[in-house]
Design a protein around this motif. Structure first.
Motif, short mmCIF file in Angstrom:
data_model
loop_
_atom_site.label_atom_id
_atom_site.label_comp_id
_atom_site.label_asym_id
_atom_site.label_seq_id
_atom_site.Cartn_x
_atom_site.Cartn_y
_atom_site.Cartn_z
N ARG A 50 -8.21 1.31 2.51
CA ARG A 50 -9.60 0.95 2.22
C ARG A 50 -9.95 1.25 0.78
NH1 ARG A 50 -14.95 2.84 2.11
NH2 ARG A 50 -14.25 5.02 2.04
N ARG A 51 -9.56 2.42 0.30
CA ARG A 51 -9.87 2.80 -1.08
C ARG A 51 -9.10 1.94 -2.09
NH1 ARG A 51 -12.45 7.42 -2.44
NH2 ARG A 51 -13.53 8.38 -0.70
N ARG A 52 -7.86 1.65 -1.79
CA ARG A 52 -7.08 0.81 -2.71
C ARG A 52 -7.69 -0.59 -2.79
NH1 ARG A 52 -1.81 -2.35 -2.29
NH2 ARG A 52 -1.15 -2.51 -4.48
N GLU A 53 -8.07 -1.12 -1.64
CA GLU A 53 -8.67 -2.46 -1.60
C GLU A 53 -9.98 -2.52 -2.38
OE1 GLU A 53 -10.97 -4.56 1.92
OE2 GLU A 53 -8.81 -4.60 2.30
N ALA A 54 -10.78 -1.44 -2.27
CA ALA A 54 -12.09 -1.40 -2.93
C ALA A 54 -12.02 -0.91 -4.36
CB ALA A 54 -13.04 -0.53 -2.12
N GLY A 55 -10.83 -0.49 -4.82
CA GLY A 55 -10.69 0.03 -6.17
C GLY A 55 -11.33 1.39 -6.35
N MET A 56 -11.42 2.15 -5.26
CA MET A 56 -12.03 3.47 -5.30
C MET A 56 -11.00 4.52 -5.70
SD MET A 56 -14.17 3.15 -1.73
CE MET A 56 -14.93 4.78 -1.86
N PRO A 57 -11.46 5.64 -6.29
CA PRO A 57 -10.52 6.70 -6.67
C PRO A 57 -9.86 7.31 -5.43
CG PRO A 57 -12.79 7.45 -6.90
CD PRO A 57 -12.85 5.98 -6.67
N MET A 58 -8.60 7.70 -5.59
CA MET A 58 -7.83 8.25 -4.49
C MET A 58 -7.69 9.76 -4.66
SD MET A 58 -6.47 6.40 -1.95
CE MET A 58 -5.99 4.86 -2.72
N SER A 59 -7.93 10.49 -3.59
CA SER A 59 -7.75 11.94 -3.65
C SER A 59 -7.40 12.45 -2.26
CB SER A 59 -9.02 12.65 -4.14
OG SER A 59 -10.06 12.54 -3.18
N ASP A 61 0.83 -1.20 0.00
CA ASP A 61 0.00 0.00 0.00
C ASP A 61 0.87 1.25 0.00
OD1 ASP A 61 -2.28 -1.51 0.00
OD2 ASP A 61 -2.81 -1.13 2.10
N PHE A 62 1.91 1.21 0.82
CA PHE A 62 2.81 2.37 0.89
C PHE A 62 3.50 2.62 -0.45
CE2 PHE A 62 7.18 3.97 1.74
CZ PHE A 62 6.84 5.24 2.16
N LYS A 63 3.96 1.55 -1.09
CA LYS A 63 4.62 1.69 -2.39
C LYS A 63 3.65 2.19 -3.45
CE LYS A 63 6.26 -2.41 -2.94
NZ LYS A 63 6.95 -3.52 -3.65
#
Length: 260
Positions: free
Chosen positions: A91-100, A33-35
């Motif tokens: 949470r957003r990365r896991e769910a494939g949600m946009p990151m902002s 996640d950090f990478k």
């Protein structure tokens, strides 16, 4: 429907079979996640580093450098709240949600119900409580040693060593209590619409059901954070976000929906 009623309608189940392998998997996923989104991790890590450096130089300027020890020991009490934004990234990365930035920073406000803010208040009160206790311990042993808090030489005296032993024991008990309260509750508040009391109960249940593994995780966090603080807190730039992301994945492994 109120959050309290929602918590009753959709209670959580707690795993009782966590293993060391789960901790290893959580750390690997936390590193990934950090990478994947390093800027978010570095941002939250930098907040911790900046606070540590400010306290270091402020105490050095005032000639009270020995106070850096209890302040550094109390820092882990605040780490879970700083990590809330990191939980949202995972949470957003896991769910494939946009990151902002707006979404990630907005996680600190919770879901509009002030539950996360309430937990934040509890953590800051805990930190203040620890400082009060540390002040009392300092007063007792400083009076016996005759050495002021302006010198680290205090910790080489018999009274100073005794103070470190007592302070470490008391601080460890306080830290362990708040670890048990927050390790699962804060990621859960980011993930679900529950009240903070319910989240705390689930967190305590997780620790109780997996004592050995959760105590090992607590020890790992304490040791790694301590080592990361040694080079002028700079190690926290990477260590804090990786641990934050890893804690999210440990939460996801530990807590499920009722009937799942």
């Amino acid at each position: 429907m109120s959050t309290a009623k929602q918590a009753l309608v959709a209670p959580a189940t707690v795993a009782n079979d966590l293993t060391i392998s789960d901790l290893r998997t959580a750390l690997v996923n936390g590193w990934n996640d950090f990478k994947a989104y390093p800027l978010f991790g570095l941002f939250f890590g930098a907040i911790y580093v900046a606070a540590g450096l400010f306290l270091y130089f402020a105490l050095f300027e005032r000639g009270e450098i020995a106070w850096l020890v209890p302040l550094a020991a109390g820092f882990p009490l605040l780490a879970p709240f700083v990590a809330v934004g990191l939980y949202e990234v995972s949470r957003r990365r896991e769910a494939g949600m946009p990151m902002s930035w707006r979404a990630v920073l907005g996680a600190l406000r919770g879901r509009g119900d002030e539950q996360i803010l309430s937990m934040g208040v509890i953590l800051f009160v805990a930190f203040a409580f620890w400082l009060m206790i540390a002040h009392g311990i300092f007063a007792i042993f400083l009076a016996e040693s005759g050495i002021g808090s302006e010198s680290l030489e205090l910790f080489r005296t018999t009274a100073g060593i005794a103070m470190l032993v007592v302070g470490t024991a008391v601080g460890a008990l306080i830290a362990l209590a708040f670890y048990a309260i927050t390790v699962i509750s804060l990621p859960m508040l980011v993930d679900r619409e529950v009240d903070f009391i319910t989240a705390i109960i689930v967190s305590l249940a997780t620790v109780r059901s997996n004592k050995s593994v959760m105590l090992i995780w607590a020890a790992m966090i304490a040791v790694v954070l301590f080592v990361a603080m040694l080079p002028l807190f700079l190690g926290l730039l990477v260590i804090l976000p990786v641990l934050g992301h890893a804690t999210w994945h440990l939460y996801r492994r530990s807590v499920g929906d009722a009937g799942a």
